[in-house]
Scaffold this motif. Structure first.
Motif, PDB file in Angstrom:
ATOM      1  N   THR A  39       0.846  -1.194   0.000  1.00 22.23           N
ATOM      2  CA  THR A  39       0.000   0.000   0.000  1.00 22.23           C
ATOM      3  C   THR A  39       0.883   1.247   0.000  1.00 22.23           C
ATOM      4  O   THR A  39       2.084   1.177   0.290  1.00 22.23           O
ATOM      5  CB  THR A  39      -0.901   0.031   1.243  1.00 22.23           C
ATOM      6  N   ASP A  40       0.273   2.397  -0.288  1.00 27.40           N
ATOM      7  CA  ASP A  40       1.021   3.653  -0.281  1.00 27.40           C
ATOM      8  C   ASP A  40       1.627   3.931   1.094  1.00 27.40           C
ATOM      9  O   ASP A  40       2.760   4.392   1.202  1.00 27.40           O
ATOM     10  CB  ASP A  40       0.123   4.824  -0.685  1.00 27.40           C
ATOM     11  N   GLY A  41       0.871   3.647   2.138  1.00 28.27           N
ATOM     12  CA  GLY A  41       1.366   3.870   3.496  1.00 28.27           C
ATOM     13  C   GLY A  41       2.587   3.019   3.808  1.00 28.27           C
ATOM     14  O   GLY A  41       3.536   3.494   4.451  1.00 28.27           O
ATOM     15  N   GLN A  42       2.582   1.768   3.362  1.00 25.89           N
ATOM     16  CA  GLN A  42       3.732   0.893   3.593  1.00 25.89           C
ATOM     17  C   GLN A  42       4.962   1.395   2.837  1.00 25.89           C
ATOM     18  O   GLN A  42       6.066   1.384   3.369  1.00 25.89           O
ATOM     19  CB  GLN A  42       3.405  -0.535   3.166  1.00 25.89           C
ATOM     20  N   ILE A  43       4.753   1.840   1.619  1.00 27.98           N
ATOM     21  CA  ILE A  43       5.871   2.364   0.823  1.00 27.98           C
ATOM     22  C   ILE A  43       6.421   3.635   1.458  1.00 27.98           C
ATOM     23  O   ILE A  43       7.644   3.829   1.530  1.00 27.98           O
ATOM     24  CB  ILE A  43       5.426   2.598  -0.635  1.00 27.98           C
ATOM     25  N   ARG A  44       5.526   4.508   1.948  1.00 23.61           N
ATOM     26  CA  ARG A  44       5.986   5.736   2.614  1.00 23.61           C
ATOM     27  C   ARG A  44       6.790   5.405   3.869  1.00 23.61           C
ATOM     28  O   ARG A  44       7.785   6.056   4.169  1.00 23.61           O
ATOM     29  CB  ARG A  44       4.796   6.612   2.973  1.00 23.61           C
TER      30      ARG A  44
END
Length: 62
Positions: A39-44
């Motif tokens: 997810t975007d949050g994990q990548i961030r």
């Protein structure tokens, strides 16, 4: 930090980034496929950890 040091750091980063795709393209492709599933949050969060590790390394070396 002089501009020469900045260019040296950038060059070293590019060499490090290219090691896995050069040495093992199939494994790099699998890693990239797994990254696409995050997810975007994990990548961030991974990006944040990477930046903090880089800052810590820079502070330790200076």
């Amino acid at each position: 930090m002089s501009s020469d040091s900045l260019w040296l750091a950038l060059g070293l980063m590019l060499v490090m980034e290219g090691l896995l795709p050069f040495a093992s393209p199939a494994q790099w492709r699998q890693l990239f496929a797994r990254l696409m599933a995050l997810t975007d949050g994990q990548i961030r969060f991974i990006g944040l950890l990477s930046m903090l590790a880089g800052i810590a390394l820079l502070l330790a070396l200076s």
